[in-house]
Design a protein around this motif. Sequence first.
Motif, PDB file in Angstrom:
ATOM      1  N   GLU A 162       0.854  -1.185   0.000  1.00  0.00           N
ATOM      2  CA  GLU A 162       0.000   0.000   0.000  1.00  0.00           C
ATOM      3  C   GLU A 162       0.891   1.236   0.000  1.00  0.00           C
ATOM      4  OE1 GLU A 162      -3.892  -1.392   2.475  1.00  0.00           O
ATOM      5  OE2 GLU A 162      -2.149  -0.873   3.679  1.00  0.00           O
ATOM      6  N   PRO A 163       0.395   2.326  -0.552  1.00  0.00           N
ATOM      7  CA  PRO A 163       1.190   3.559  -0.507  1.00  0.00           C
ATOM      8  C   PRO A 163       1.276   4.058   0.936  1.00  0.00           C
ATOM      9  CG  PRO A 163      -0.973   3.986  -1.451  1.00  0.00           C
ATOM     10  CD  PRO A 163      -0.871   2.503  -1.260  1.00  0.00           C
ATOM     11  N   PRO A 164       2.327   4.800   1.253  1.00  0.00           N
ATOM     12  CA  PRO A 164       2.434   5.361   2.598  1.00  0.00           C
ATOM     13  C   PRO A 164       1.260   6.301   2.893  1.00  0.00           C
ATOM     14  CG  PRO A 164       4.494   5.603   1.397  1.00  0.00           C
ATOM     15  CD  PRO A 164       3.465   5.133   0.415  1.00  0.00           C
ATOM     16  N   VAL A 165       0.962   6.448   4.173  1.00  0.00           N
ATOM     17  CA  VAL A 165      -0.072   7.372   4.637  1.00  0.00           C
ATOM     18  C   VAL A 165       0.604   8.461   5.463  1.00  0.00           C
ATOM     19  CG1 VAL A 165      -1.907   5.631   4.622  1.00  0.00           C
ATOM     20  CG2 VAL A 165      -0.563   6.001   6.711  1.00  0.00           C
ATOM     21  N   ARG A 166      -0.111   9.545   5.701  1.00  0.00           N
ATOM     22  CA  ARG A 166       0.389  10.629   6.550  1.00  0.00           C
ATOM     23  C   ARG A 166       0.228  10.199   8.003  1.00  0.00           C
ATOM     24  NH1 ARG A 166      -2.057  14.672   9.181  1.00  0.00           N
ATOM     25  NH2 ARG A 166      -0.863  16.568   9.543  1.00  0.00           N
ATOM     26  N   ILE A 167       1.305  10.233   8.778  1.00  0.00           N
ATOM     27  CA  ILE A 167       1.256   9.770  10.162  1.00  0.00           C
ATOM     28  C   ILE A 167       0.240  10.572  10.982  1.00  0.00           C
ATOM     29  CG2 ILE A 167       3.169  11.189  11.036  1.00  0.00           C
ATOM     30  CD1 ILE A 167       4.016   8.660  12.647  1.00  0.00           C
ATOM     31  N   GLY A 168       0.092  11.860  10.698  1.00  0.00           N
ATOM     32  CA  GLY A 168      -0.876  12.687  11.424  1.00  0.00           C
ATOM     33  C   GLY A 168      -2.308  12.225  11.204  1.00  0.00           C
ATOM     34  N   ASP A 169      -2.627  11.748  10.006  1.00  0.00           N
ATOM     35  CA  ASP A 169      -3.981  11.243   9.736  1.00  0.00           C
ATOM     36  C   ASP A 169      -4.238   9.953  10.513  1.00  0.00           C
ATOM     37  OD1 ASP A 169      -4.472  13.365   8.010  1.00  0.00           O
ATOM     38  OD2 ASP A 169      -3.771  12.250   6.253  1.00  0.00           O
ATOM     39  N   HIS A 170      -3.227   9.085  10.570  1.00  0.00           N
ATOM     40  CA  HIS A 170      -3.352   7.844  11.340  1.00  0.00           C
ATOM     41  C   HIS A 170      -3.573   8.169  12.820  1.00  0.00           C
ATOM     42  CE1 HIS A 170      -2.372   3.581  12.339  1.00  0.00           C
ATOM     43  NE2 HIS A 170      -1.935   4.150  13.459  1.00  0.00           N
ATOM     44  N   GLU A 171      -2.788   9.089  13.356  1.00  0.00           N
ATOM     45  CA  GLU A 171      -2.913   9.426  14.779  1.00  0.00           C
ATOM     46  C   GLU A 171      -4.213  10.173  15.074  1.00  0.00           C
ATOM     47  OE1 GLU A 171      -0.952   8.003  16.982  1.00  0.00           O
ATOM     48  OE2 GLU A 171       0.152   7.135  15.303  1.00  0.00           O
ATOM     49  N   ARG A 172      -4.707  10.973  14.119  1.00  0.00           N
ATOM     50  CA  ARG A 172      -5.991  11.660  14.321  1.00  0.00           C
ATOM     51  C   ARG A 172      -7.110  10.635  14.490  1.00  0.00           C
ATOM     52  NH1 ARG A 172      -6.189  15.191  10.266  1.00  0.00           N
ATOM     53  NH2 ARG A 172      -7.353  13.852   8.857  1.00  0.00           N
ATOM     54  N   ALA A 173      -7.053   9.523  13.763  1.00  0.00           N
ATOM     55  CA  ALA A 173      -8.053   8.463  13.941  1.00  0.00           C
ATOM     56  C   ALA A 173      -8.017   7.943  15.378  1.00  0.00           C
ATOM     57  CB  ALA A 173      -7.808   7.330  12.949  1.00  0.00           C
ATOM     58  N   HIS A 174      -6.811   7.770  15.928  1.00  0.00           N
ATOM     59  CA  HIS A 174      -6.711   7.315  17.316  1.00  0.00           C
ATOM     60  C   HIS A 174      -7.274   8.363  18.281  1.00  0.00           C
ATOM     61  CE1 HIS A 174      -4.744   3.639  16.387  1.00  0.00           C
ATOM     62  NE2 HIS A 174      -3.581   4.171  16.030  1.00  0.00           N
ATOM     63  N   VAL A 175      -7.046   9.647  17.998  1.00  0.00           N
ATOM     64  CA  VAL A 175      -7.634  10.697  18.837  1.00  0.00           C
ATOM     65  C   VAL A 175      -9.160  10.554  18.840  1.00  0.00           C
ATOM     66  CG1 VAL A 175      -8.016  13.196  19.066  1.00  0.00           C
ATOM     67  CG2 VAL A 175      -5.716  12.328  18.586  1.00  0.00           C
ATOM     68  N   TYR A 176      -9.761  10.371  17.681  1.00  0.00           N
ATOM     69  CA  TYR A 176     -11.219  10.194  17.600  1.00  0.00           C
ATOM     70  C   TYR A 176     -11.666   8.945  18.359  1.00  0.00           C
ATOM     71  CZ  TYR A 176     -11.240  13.708  13.825  1.00  0.00           C
ATOM     72  OH  TYR A 176     -11.110  14.845  13.077  1.00  0.00           O
ATOM     73  N   GLN A 177     -10.894   7.853  18.229  1.00  0.00           N
ATOM     74  CA  GLN A 177     -11.233   6.628  18.947  1.00  0.00           C
ATOM     75  C   GLN A 177     -11.206   6.871  20.458  1.00  0.00           C
ATOM     76  OE1 GLN A 177      -8.197   4.056  17.366  1.00  0.00           O
ATOM     77  NE2 GLN A 177      -9.307   3.679  15.446  1.00  0.00           N
ATOM     78  N   TYR A 178     -10.179   7.570  20.930  1.00  0.00           N
ATOM     79  CA  TYR A 178     -10.095   7.911  22.353  1.00  0.00           C
ATOM     80  C   TYR A 178     -11.275   8.781  22.783  1.00  0.00           C
ATOM     81  CZ  TYR A 178      -5.389   6.361  23.819  1.00  0.00           C
ATOM     82  OH  TYR A 178      -4.286   5.632  24.194  1.00  0.00           O
ATOM     83  N   MET A 179     -11.626   9.766  21.970  1.00  0.00           N
ATOM     84  CA  MET A 179     -12.720  10.669  22.338  1.00  0.00           C
ATOM     85  C   MET A 179     -14.045   9.920  22.408  1.00  0.00           C
ATOM     86  SD  MET A 179     -11.427  14.068  20.283  1.00  0.00           S
ATOM     87  CE  MET A 179     -12.939  14.986  20.421  1.00  0.00           C
ATOM     88  N   ALA A 180     -14.209   8.877  21.627  1.00  0.00           N
ATOM     89  CA  ALA A 180     -15.443   8.086  21.658  1.00  0.00           C
ATOM     90  C   ALA A 180     -15.450   7.103  22.824  1.00  0.00           C
ATOM     91  CB  ALA A 180     -15.621   7.340  20.338  1.00  0.00           C
ATOM     92  N   LEU A 181     -14.303   6.502  23.116  1.00  0.00           N
ATOM     93  CA  LEU A 181     -14.243   5.417  24.108  1.00  0.00           C
ATOM     94  C   LEU A 181     -13.706   5.847  25.464  1.00  0.00           C
ATOM     95  CD1 LEU A 181     -12.990   2.642  21.705  1.00  0.00           C
ATOM     96  CD2 LEU A 181     -15.279   2.841  22.708  1.00  0.00           C
ATOM     97  N   GLY A 182     -13.069   7.003  25.534  1.00  0.00           N
ATOM     98  CA  GLY A 182     -12.567   7.524  26.804  1.00  0.00           C
ATOM     99  C   GLY A 182     -11.700   6.521  27.540  1.00  0.00           C
ATOM    100  N   PRO A 183     -11.951   6.320  28.837  1.00  0.00           N
ATOM    101  CA  PRO A 183     -11.121   5.414  29.642  1.00  0.00           C
ATOM    102  C   PRO A 183     -11.199   3.955  29.185  1.00  0.00           C
ATOM    103  CG  PRO A 183     -12.477   6.804  31.052  1.00  0.00           C
ATOM    104  CD  PRO A 183     -12.928   7.040  29.642  1.00  0.00           C
ATOM    105  N   LEU A 184     -12.156   3.610  28.351  1.00  0.00           N
ATOM    106  CA  LEU A 184     -12.264   2.238  27.855  1.00  0.00           C
ATOM    107  C   LEU A 184     -11.274   1.941  26.726  1.00  0.00           C
ATOM    108  CD1 LEU A 184     -16.156   2.047  27.667  1.00  0.00           C
ATOM    109  CD2 LEU A 184     -14.672   1.298  29.537  1.00  0.00           C
ATOM    110  N   PHE A 185     -10.717   3.001  26.119  1.00  0.00           N
ATOM    111  CA  PHE A 185      -9.869   2.797  24.949  1.00  0.00           C
ATOM    112  C   PHE A 185      -8.678   1.884  25.239  1.00  0.00           C
ATOM    113  CE2 PHE A 185      -6.217   3.576  22.302  1.00  0.00           C
ATOM    114  CZ  PHE A 185      -6.735   3.467  21.026  1.00  0.00           C
ATOM    115  N   LEU A 186      -7.867   2.223  26.221  1.00  0.00           N
ATOM    116  CA  LEU A 186      -6.634   1.448  26.455  1.00  0.00           C
ATOM    117  C   LEU A 186      -6.902  -0.022  26.752  1.00  0.00           C
ATOM    118  CD1 LEU A 186      -4.358   4.007  28.332  1.00  0.00           C
ATOM    119  CD2 LEU A 186      -4.007   3.038  26.053  1.00  0.00           C
TER     120      LEU A 186
END
Length: 145
Positions: free
Chosen positions: A89-113
């Motif tokens: 696959e072509p490389p992706v922008r690391i900031g876009d990958h990490e932004r997805a994790h930010v959204y996941q954290y914001m949805a799941l809060g303390p349950l994420f980890l």
Amino acid sequence: MGRTASVLLRVLGMLWTAPNTGLGLIAGSVGLPFGARVHFDPHTVALVFHRWPWGPGGAMTLGNTILHTGETLDAPCLTYAHRAGHCEEPPVRIGDHERAHVYQYMALGPLFLPLYLVCGGISVRNRFERAADRYAQTGRGWWPW
């Protein structure tokens, strides 16, 4: 969804993941005397600690903080599937990958980890990592289920 509702959801998500963000702030602050630099990145909705001096390279998200060993989140990175040899696959922008994790954290809060660890931790098998790669590739699909 209107702008007011969107802002309200972001604020609620940031409050919900505040314990995780606190961990990121502590870890990021420890890196400051060793050369880390911090700034707020509105695109990722996170405080980013660049040049964080520990780890194998790349980035790690904790709530609304990103610990990044490099200089910029605009850097390309390989997807987990590509690195594992499952596909090319072509490389992706690391900031876009990490932004997805930010959204996941914001949805799941303390349950994420705990959910992240149960799903396989840092690996290609982890549905959170696959969703973050999908989001970085397409701009859609950050939710892991």
